[in-house]
Motif scaffolding. Structure first.
Motif, mmCIF file in Angstrom:
data_model
loop_
_atom_site.group_PDB
_atom_site.id
_atom_site.type_symbol
_atom_site.label_atom_id
_atom_site.label_comp_id
_atom_site.label_asym_id
_atom_site.label_seq_id
_atom_site.Cartn_x
_atom_site.Cartn_y
_atom_site.Cartn_z
ATOM 1 N N TYR A 1 0.918 -1.216 0.092
ATOM 2 C CA TYR A 1 -0.062 0.058 -0.087
ATOM 3 C C TYR A 1 0.802 1.159 0.208
ATOM 4 O O TYR A 1 0.616 2.308 -0.622
ATOM 5 C CB TYR A 1 -1.075 0.046 1.256
ATOM 6 C CG TYR A 1 -1.993 -0.794 1.137
ATOM 7 C CD1 TYR A 1 -3.287 -0.656 0.197
ATOM 8 C CD2 TYR A 1 -2.484 -2.054 1.662
ATOM 9 C CE1 TYR A 1 -4.353 -1.375 -0.041
ATOM 10 C CE2 TYR A 1 -3.277 -2.927 1.448
ATOM 11 C CZ TYR A 1 -4.453 -2.668 0.689
ATOM 12 O OH TYR A 1 -5.454 -3.396 0.605
ATOM 13 N N THR A 2 2.014 1.356 0.739
ATOM 14 C CA THR A 2 2.806 2.544 0.763
ATOM 15 C C THR A 2 3.445 2.691 -0.578
ATOM 16 O O THR A 2 3.974 3.986 -0.626
ATOM 17 C CB THR A 2 3.975 2.398 1.768
ATOM 18 O OG1 THR A 2 4.723 1.112 1.538
ATOM 19 C CG2 THR A 2 3.279 1.978 3.167
ATOM 20 N N SER B 1 -1.188 7.564 -5.045
ATOM 21 C CA SER B 1 -2.380 8.214 -4.358
ATOM 22 C C SER B 1 -2.706 9.316 -5.274
ATOM 23 O O SER B 1 -2.253 9.525 -6.362
ATOM 24 C CB SER B 1 -1.790 8.700 -2.944
ATOM 25 O OG SER B 1 -0.911 9.719 -3.213
ATOM 26 N N ARG C 1 1.862 2.350 -3.736
ATOM 27 C CA ARG C 1 0.706 2.610 -4.646
ATOM 28 C C ARG C 1 0.597 4.174 -4.759
ATOM 29 O O ARG C 1 0.867 4.766 -3.969
ATOM 30 C CB ARG C 1 -0.460 1.888 -4.345
ATOM 31 C CG ARG C 1 -0.398 0.393 -4.154
ATOM 32 C CD ARG C 1 -1.850 -0.143 -3.849
ATOM 33 N NE ARG C 1 -1.540 -1.671 -3.506
ATOM 34 C CZ ARG C 1 -2.623 -2.444 -3.170
ATOM 35 N NH1 ARG C 1 -4.064 -1.903 -3.108
ATOM 36 N NH2 ARG C 1 -2.666 -3.681 -2.825
#
Length: 130
Positions: free
Chosen positions: A90-91, A95, A93
């Motif tokens: 997730y870090t 934003s 991906r």
């Protein structure tokens, strides 16, 4: 839509585990989705289209990473699997604040890796190439 089947019983290798049920990998669907994403051009694709396509590709990548692809026996596969886990983190991906070019590159990288892992999956399970 054709689903890949290795002719194995439910609960054995050849599908992603969901609860106590193994679902077959949709080789045709994943192949089609990655092909359409890779056909997207930066100059004619909107950010909204990228943001809409990326979660599906990441989902396919995640499904394939749950499969036994032979990373323990093949160093090249191990490198690809590690890269896959890095991409779905997730870090890493994109934003909303990620520039469009960054989102585009991430989407393509995920699609290309998904395609490579799909090919490995089909080869390991004796299925036709995607």
């Amino acid at each position: 839509m054709a689903l890949a089947s290795t002719g194995k019983a439910l609960g054995t290798a050849g599908g992603a585990a969901v609860g106590n049920l193994n679902l077959p990998i949709d080789v045709e669907g994943i192949s089609s989705r990655t092909e359409s994403v890779l056909a997207m051009r930066m100059d004619t694709t909107t950010r909204a289209a990228m943001d809409g396509a990326t979660p599906a590709i990441v989902g396919h990548l995640n499904l394939l990473l749950c499969e036994e692809l032979g990373a323990n026996e093949d160093q090249d596969v191990e490198v690809l699997v590690r890269k896959g886990y890095s991409l779905i983190d997730y870090t890493r991906r994109p934003s909303e604040s990620t520039p469009t070019f960054g989102a585009y590159i991430y989407m393509r990288d995920a699609a290309l890796l998904t395609r490579r892992l799909l090919w490995i999956y089909t080869q390991r399970n004796g299925l036709g190439a995607p």
